[in-house]
Design a protein around this motif. Structure first.
Motif, mmCIF file in Angstrom:
data_model
loop_
_atom_site.group_PDB
_atom_site.id
_atom_site.type_symbol
_atom_site.label_atom_id
_atom_site.label_comp_id
_atom_site.label_asym_id
_atom_site.label_seq_id
_atom_site.Cartn_x
_atom_site.Cartn_y
_atom_site.Cartn_z
ATOM 1 N N THR A 19 0.854 -1.048 0.410
ATOM 2 C CA THR A 19 -0.053 -0.427 -0.282
ATOM 3 C C THR A 19 0.559 1.431 0.363
ATOM 4 O O THR A 19 0.532 2.028 -0.432
ATOM 5 N N THR A 20 1.789 1.135 1.127
ATOM 6 C CA THR A 20 2.955 1.835 0.669
ATOM 7 C C THR A 20 4.381 1.533 0.109
ATOM 8 O O THR A 20 4.256 0.314 -0.271
ATOM 9 N N THR A 29 -1.990 2.075 -5.215
ATOM 10 C CA THR A 29 -2.427 3.363 -3.893
ATOM 11 C C THR A 29 -2.168 5.053 -5.336
ATOM 12 O O THR A 29 -2.761 5.324 -4.872
ATOM 13 N N ARG A 30 -1.112 4.978 -6.297
ATOM 14 C CA ARG A 30 -1.384 5.842 -6.434
ATOM 15 C C ARG A 30 -1.884 5.381 -8.235
ATOM 16 O O ARG A 30 -2.757 7.232 -8.647
ATOM 17 N N SER A 55 -0.792 7.348 -20.749
ATOM 18 C CA SER A 55 -0.130 8.659 -20.176
ATOM 19 C C SER A 55 0.171 7.686 -18.785
ATOM 20 O O SER A 55 0.606 8.491 -17.939
ATOM 21 N N ILE A 56 -0.867 7.690 -18.264
ATOM 22 C CA ILE A 56 -1.398 7.395 -16.482
ATOM 23 C C ILE A 56 -0.956 5.921 -16.203
ATOM 24 O O ILE A 56 0.305 6.299 -15.200
ATOM 25 N N GLY A 80 7.376 6.747 -12.763
ATOM 26 C CA GLY A 80 7.943 7.554 -11.518
ATOM 27 C C GLY A 80 8.473 6.439 -11.078
ATOM 28 O O GLY A 80 9.751 6.887 -10.287
ATOM 29 N N ILE A 81 8.106 5.264 -10.125
ATOM 30 C CA ILE A 81 8.820 4.010 -9.634
ATOM 31 C C ILE A 81 9.616 3.660 -9.973
ATOM 32 O O ILE A 81 10.921 3.915 -8.885
ATOM 33 N N MET A 82 9.917 3.662 -10.985
ATOM 34 C CA MET A 82 11.229 3.131 -11.292
ATOM 35 C C MET A 82 12.494 3.694 -11.300
ATOM 36 O O MET A 82 13.441 3.973 -10.363
#
Length: 242
Positions: free
Chosen positions: A120-121, A144-145, A175-176, A183-185
């Motif tokens: 979740t985090t 969550t993002r 795009s999402i 972004g996480i990578m």
């Protein structure tokens, strides 16, 4: 008589039988009737020690009921902080996070580690070669993002984690997908570059998903929290019951 280990997280319950430090059969449950699920496990066999870590406090009624199911009950939550003080972790760490780091300290003894827990985090923690905790960060988890974009931006749909995605989106959904995953990578790679000589450990529900997309060498380890509980239980048996 085996021990029963239980991890109550934000979205699911995981449990495992254990003999000493060795995990046996594991269980997973998603729902609100966590106590009933635990009792369904102990109905067939009573554990010697039942060790439980929870992100929410265990109520007095739940604790009383669980004590009927085992010879010894060990609870790790905000109302039972005593057990973790022996392991030299800061008090602000959540108990499941501390259990995970204890397992990493055991598995990679003598090696500095960077630990990513994808749930979740997204938590990122650092340990030096002596097993000393070097701090860490908490970010937003993958699912969550996606949910946050849909919830707080009225024009954006809820998108599932994609099997593949382009580097740059050519449509709204792409795009999402690319924005969240890329972004996480970038976030992961940035942390790895901070300590390039560290062993990198991935755990949590999305660990395999991101490990497959990494250019760096990483170790994916399932059930780190349960292993940490096994280590705590083994210590408890040696120190308190012998």
């Amino acid at each position: 008589m085996p021990n029963l280990l239980v991890e109550i997280g934000n979205t699911a319950l995981k449990a495992a039988w254990a003999e000493g430090k060795t995990l046996g059969k594991t269980f997973r449950y998603q729902g609100e009737k966590t106590l009933d699920f635990i009792l369904s496990i102990t109905e067939k066999e009573k554990p010697k020690v039942l060790t439980l870590v929870s992100v929410r406090p265990i109520t007095a009624d739940e604790e009383a009921r669980l004590r009927q199911e085992c010879a010894h009950l060990v609870i790790l939550d905000s109302a039972h902080p005593d057990y973790l003080k022996f392991y030299d972790f800061p008090e602000y760490l959540t108990y499941d996070r501390a259990c995970s780091l204890l397992a990493v300290r055991y598995l990679y003894k003598g090696k500095a580690c960077t630990v990513f827990d994808f749930g979740t985090t997204l938590t990122i923690d650092f340990m030096d070669a002596g097993g000393n905790y070097g701090g860490g960060n908490i970010s937003v988890g993958c699912r969550t993002r996606f949910k946050s974009l849909s919830r707080y931006s009225k024009s954006l749909p809820l998108v599932n984690t994609p099997l593949s995605f382009p580097r740059r989106g050519r449509a709204l959904q792409e795009s999402i997908e690319s924005g969240v995953i890329s972004g996480i990578m970038f976030e992961i790679e940035g942390y790895i570059r901070q300590e390039p000589d560290n062993v990198v450990v991935f755990t949590g529900g999305d660990a395999v998903y991101f490990a497959k997309r990494m250019k760096y060498s990483v170790f994916v380890v399932s059930n780190l929290v349960l292993l940490g509980l096994a280590l705590i239980t083994d210590d408890y048996v040696e120190k308190s019951l012998i």
